[in-house]
Design a protein around this motif. Structure first.
Motif, PDB file in Angstrom:
ATOM      1  N   TYR A 172     -31.950  50.955 -44.335  1.00 56.77           N
ATOM      2  CA  TYR A 172     -33.228  50.216 -44.161  1.00 56.77           C
ATOM      3  C   TYR A 172     -34.187  51.098 -44.218  1.00 56.77           C
ATOM      4  O   TYR A 172     -35.069  52.449 -43.770  1.00 56.77           O
ATOM      5  CB  TYR A 172     -33.506  49.268 -43.321  1.00 56.77           C
ATOM      6  N   ASP A 173     -34.790  51.687 -45.735  1.00 55.33           N
ATOM      7  CA  ASP A 173     -35.950  52.321 -45.463  1.00 55.33           C
ATOM      8  C   ASP A 173     -35.768  53.940 -45.302  1.00 55.33           C
ATOM      9  O   ASP A 173     -36.384  54.796 -43.871  1.00 55.33           O
ATOM     10  CB  ASP A 173     -37.288  51.487 -45.286  1.00 55.33           C
ATOM     11  N   ASP A 174     -34.152  53.862 -46.096  1.00 54.21           N
ATOM     12  CA  ASP A 174     -33.693  55.422 -45.519  1.00 54.21           C
ATOM     13  C   ASP A 174     -33.349  55.313 -43.789  1.00 54.21           C
ATOM     14  O   ASP A 174     -32.553  56.665 -43.273  1.00 54.21           O
ATOM     15  CB  ASP A 174     -34.078  56.771 -45.481  1.00 54.21           C
ATOM     16  N   CYS A 175     -33.444  53.804 -43.125  1.00 53.45           N
ATOM     17  CA  CYS A 175     -33.523  54.511 -41.420  1.00 53.45           C
ATOM     18  C   CYS A 175     -31.982  53.704 -41.270  1.00 53.45           C
ATOM     19  O   CYS A 175     -31.524  52.887 -42.283  1.00 53.45           O
ATOM     20  CB  CYS A 175     -33.739  53.892 -40.663  1.00 53.45           C
ATOM     21  N   PHE A 176     -30.693  54.366 -40.852  1.00 52.87           N
ATOM     22  CA  PHE A 176     -29.462  53.835 -40.613  1.00 52.87           C
ATOM     23  C   PHE A 176     -29.830  53.279 -39.759  1.00 52.87           C
ATOM     24  O   PHE A 176     -30.277  52.897 -38.452  1.00 52.87           O
ATOM     25  CB  PHE A 176     -28.133  55.014 -40.023  1.00 52.87           C
ATOM     26  N   LEU A 177     -28.754  51.213 -40.067  1.00 52.18           N
ATOM     27  CA  LEU A 177     -28.837  49.829 -39.507  1.00 52.18           C
ATOM     28  C   LEU A 177     -27.372  49.759 -38.914  1.00 52.18           C
ATOM     29  O   LEU A 177     -27.642  49.735 -36.890  1.00 52.18           O
ATOM     30  CB  LEU A 177     -29.333  48.808 -40.087  1.00 52.18           C
ATOM     31  N   HIS A 178     -26.584  50.062 -39.639  1.00 50.45           N
ATOM     32  CA  HIS A 178     -25.322  50.337 -38.419  1.00 50.45           C
ATOM     33  C   HIS A 178     -24.374  49.790 -40.440  1.00 50.45           C
ATOM     34  O   HIS A 178     -24.331  50.810 -41.313  1.00 50.45           O
ATOM     35  CB  HIS A 178     -24.624  48.846 -38.409  1.00 50.45           C
ATOM     36  N   SER A 179     -23.009  50.420 -39.308  1.00 50.57           N
ATOM     37  CA  SER A 179     -21.597  50.202 -40.520  1.00 50.57           C
ATOM     38  C   SER A 179     -20.734  49.305 -40.650  1.00 50.57           C
ATOM     39  O   SER A 179     -21.161  47.994 -39.951  1.00 50.57           O
ATOM     40  CB  SER A 179     -20.836  52.221 -40.424  1.00 50.57           C
ATOM     41  N   ILE A 180     -19.993  49.636 -41.577  1.00 49.24           N
ATOM     42  CA  ILE A 180     -19.159  48.172 -42.580  1.00 49.24           C
ATOM     43  C   ILE A 180     -17.792  49.111 -42.296  1.00 49.24           C
ATOM     44  O   ILE A 180     -17.651  49.879 -43.284  1.00 49.24           O
ATOM     45  CB  ILE A 180     -20.027  47.769 -43.256  1.00 49.24           C
ATOM     46  N   GLU A 181     -16.872  48.243 -41.212  1.00 48.97           N
ATOM     47  CA  GLU A 181     -15.833  48.993 -41.034  1.00 48.97           C
ATOM     48  C   GLU A 181     -15.220  47.547 -42.080  1.00 48.97           C
ATOM     49  O   GLU A 181     -14.879  47.021 -42.045  1.00 48.97           O
ATOM     50  CB  GLU A 181     -15.323  48.910 -39.638  1.00 48.97           C
TER      51      GLU A 181
END
Length: 299
Positions: A172-181
């Motif tokens: 979000y706006d180049d800020c990492f939120l979470h990964s998808i596994e």
């Protein structure tokens, strides 16, 4: 009319027999005849609690009919025995093929086999149900660096995807939120929001590919239409979507708790962690309560 006519029957030894009573009993028939009847006896004695009871019963009957045909054609040369048992053999074989078709499990590609075993099978989704619901979806290969969805540009309400191989990241706006596994839905929050609000929107986050990945995608309209005709499967999907969203939100929350300042650069950040993954919280926080309930039911 003469009703006292006497007919005689002859056995293989040309011994004349009076009809209506046995007279002298004949010797036992050929061993092939005995084996044929033994096969039929075994078929009728198959316990009904045996998983493949019907399948095994008809296999044994087929052996019995086949042996009777051979016995009738080779050893006693009786046309009626051959014809009747051949008919029984054909009819029973057709039914056996049908049963075999039902017994053989539905087969999926290995990637779908994994997601079925880990995600859908524990919720009692049958292989047949899973096969039907994957028939109108498609697989897509995404190379490293590819973009699945772009923030404020990619429209929601178009599809729902699940990750079969590889790894994706959400920013979000180049800020990492979470990964998808593996075996997780890619866009469950957006799917939940669009299916509830029925309004077209855009992704509030970007989803990109960290490593070469394989996803399975359902067209959203077809998926919703299919689920509308299967209440049980619709309920299961709701549970899966709810659990997946909860997992994503709590991952963000854990990241915030571990490092409260890591998102300070985001101007639009509000106090609720739900609003970080904007796809399900356009106007209210009512979905969070629903997700918390689902998380409790499925944990």
């Amino acid at each position: 009319m003469n009703t006292s006519r006497t007919h005689t029957l002859t056995n293989g030894n040309n011994t004349e027999l009076e009809p209506g009573f046995c007279g002298d009993w004949l010797d036992a028939q050929h061993a092939l005849f005995q084996l044929a009847n033994l096969c039929m006896l075994i078929s009728f004695l198959t316990p009904t609690n045996f998983k493949y009871h019907c399948f095994f019963l008809r296999i044994m009957l087929n052996f019995g009919f086949l042996l009777s045909v051979i016995w009738g054609a080779v050893f006693v040369c009786m046309t009626d025995i051959v014809i009747w048992n051949a008919i029984f053999l054909c009819v029973n074989s057709v039914h056996l093929v049908y049963l075999g078709y039902k017994v053989v499990p539905e087969r999926f590609p290995k990637a779908l086999e994994d997601v079925y075993s880990h995600t859908f099978k524990p919720l009692k989704v049958t292989r047949k149900q899973f096969k039907e619901i994957t028939d109108f979806g498609s697989m897509q290969v995404l190379g490293k660096g590819a973009v699945y969805a772009k923030q404020d540009q990619t429209k929601t309400g178009q599809k729902l995807s699940i990750l079969l191989k590889g790894r994706l990241k959400v920013t979000y706006d180049d800020c990492f939120l979470h990964s998808i596994e593996l075996n997780h839905f890619v866009d469950s929050p957006e799917f939940d929001n669009s299916s509830v609000s029925c309004t077209e929107d855009t992704f509030k986050v970007s989803v990109s590919v960290v490593e070469d990945s394989l996803i399975f995608t359902w067209p959203q309209d077809q998926l919703i239409n299919y689920l509308s005709h299967d209440p049980i499967l619709r309920h299961i999907f709701r549970q899966l979507i709810g659990k997946d969203i909860s997992h994503k939100l709590y991952e963000i929350q854990e990241r915030l708790m571990a490092n409260p300042s890591y998102m300070d650069g985001i101007n639009t950040r509000r106090s609720s962690m739900v609003n970080v993954r904007h796809g399900i919280v356009s106007n209210s926080t009512s979905n969070l309560a629903k997700l918390n309930c689902l998380q409790g039911q499925l944990s």
